[in-house]
Design an enzyme around this catalytic site. Structure first.
Site, PDB file in Angstrom:
ATOM      1  N   GLU A 125       0.813   3.926   1.706  1.00  0.00           N
ATOM      2  CA  GLU A 125       1.343   4.279   3.093  1.00  0.00           C
ATOM      3  C   GLU A 125       2.472   3.498   3.652  1.00  0.00           C
ATOM      4  O   GLU A 125       3.573   4.045   4.133  1.00  0.00           O
ATOM      5  CB  GLU A 125       0.098   4.389   4.032  1.00  0.00           C
ATOM      6  CG  GLU A 125      -0.805   5.264   3.864  1.00  0.00           C
ATOM      7  CD  GLU A 125      -2.034   4.304   3.012  1.00  0.00           C
ATOM      8  OE1 GLU A 125      -1.874   3.580   2.083  1.00  0.00           O
ATOM      9  OE2 GLU A 125      -3.217   4.417   3.361  1.00  0.00           O
ATOM     10  N   CYS A 157      -6.161   2.180   5.863  1.00  0.00           N
ATOM     11  CA  CYS A 157      -6.931   0.883   6.338  1.00  0.00           C
ATOM     12  C   CYS A 157      -6.434   0.564   7.423  1.00  0.00           C
ATOM     13  O   CYS A 157      -5.481   0.996   7.986  1.00  0.00           O
ATOM     14  CB  CYS A 157      -6.557  -0.062   5.084  1.00  0.00           C
ATOM     15  SG  CYS A 157      -5.048  -0.693   5.033  1.00  0.00           S
ATOM     16  N   CYS A 199      -2.486  -0.166   7.543  1.00  0.00           N
ATOM     17  CA  CYS A 199      -1.745   1.063   7.687  1.00  0.00           C
ATOM     18  C   CYS A 199      -1.818   1.725   8.307  1.00  0.00           C
ATOM     19  O   CYS A 199      -0.693   2.506   9.051  1.00  0.00           O
ATOM     20  CB  CYS A 199      -2.162   1.786   6.300  1.00  0.00           C
ATOM     21  SG  CYS A 199      -1.853   0.801   4.647  1.00  0.00           S
ATOM     22  N   HIS A 213       0.794  -1.303   0.039  1.00  0.00           N
ATOM     23  CA  HIS A 213      -0.065   0.067   0.024  1.00  0.00           C
ATOM     24  C   HIS A 213       0.811   1.074   0.034  1.00  0.00           C
ATOM     25  O   HIS A 213       2.176   1.328   0.412  1.00  0.00           O
ATOM     26  CB  HIS A 213      -1.000  -0.051   1.299  1.00  0.00           C
ATOM     27  CG  HIS A 213      -1.919  -0.924   1.406  1.00  0.00           C
ATOM     28  ND1 HIS A 213      -3.118  -0.783   2.047  1.00  0.00           N
ATOM     29  CD2 HIS A 213      -2.120  -2.063   0.659  1.00  0.00           C
ATOM     30  CE1 HIS A 213      -4.010  -1.711   1.829  1.00  0.00           C
ATOM     31  NE2 HIS A 213      -3.479  -2.425   0.758  1.00  0.00           N
TER      32      HIS A 213
END
Length: 163
Positions: free
Chosen positions: A58, A86, A89, A56
């Site tokens: 992040e 999410c 993260c 992801h």
């Protein structure tokens, strides 16, 4: 430049990363990490490219920033991300001690900063974040809407082609 102008500027930089993701066929989410007023990490989603669930935006930005600073503690930083983080993260944000998170659009299906949970402000953890939501929310949401609209149209066209 006041803090609101800075947040808008840096969110524009995160949107550039989101655009890069979309051009690769990735869900267009971008993130940057800022330390002492300078961007020290830039990333965008790469989950489809890498076939790795943890790539992801992040997490990739946090990893880069840790390497740049030479520490797992990202104190005195701000994370800018185009979509509400999410649970995975949000956990990495807490673990890396990012003190400030600025995000654009809410994620009503998986967001764990404000939408489903408030992980970054749960006083039971040993770290909490100052959270700013909604910076360039319309642009951050629109890039996602456009991406998924185009994806559905491609899938529909392919299905019709096969029939």
């Amino acid at each position: 430049m006041d803090i609101f102008e800075k947040d808008r500027y840096f969110m524009q930089e995160a949107l550039i990363e989101a655009q890069k993701a979309g051009e690769k066929g990735e869900v267009p989410i971008g993130a940057i990490l800022v330390h002492n007023g300078e961007i020290i990490a830039r990333a965008h989603n790469l989950r489809e490219t890498t076939q790795n669930a943890v790539t992801h935006a992040e997490l990739l930005a946090i990893q880069q920033a840790c390497e740049e600073i030479g520490s797992w503690r990202l104190e005195d930083t701000t994370l800018y991300v185009t979509l509400e983080p999410c649970p995975m993260c949000a956990g990495a944000i807490l673990q890396s001690r990012v003190p400030r998170v600025v995000y654009g659009a809410r994620d009503l299906k998986a967001g764990c900063v404000d939408s489903l949970y408030r992980l970054l402000n749960d006083e039971r953890f040993n770290h909490e974040c100052n959270v700013v939501e909604g910076v360039l929310a319309e642009q951050c949401g629109q890039i996602l809407t456009d991406f998924f609209r185009a994806l559905r149209a491609r899938k529909k066209a392919k299905k019709q082609e096969l029939q």
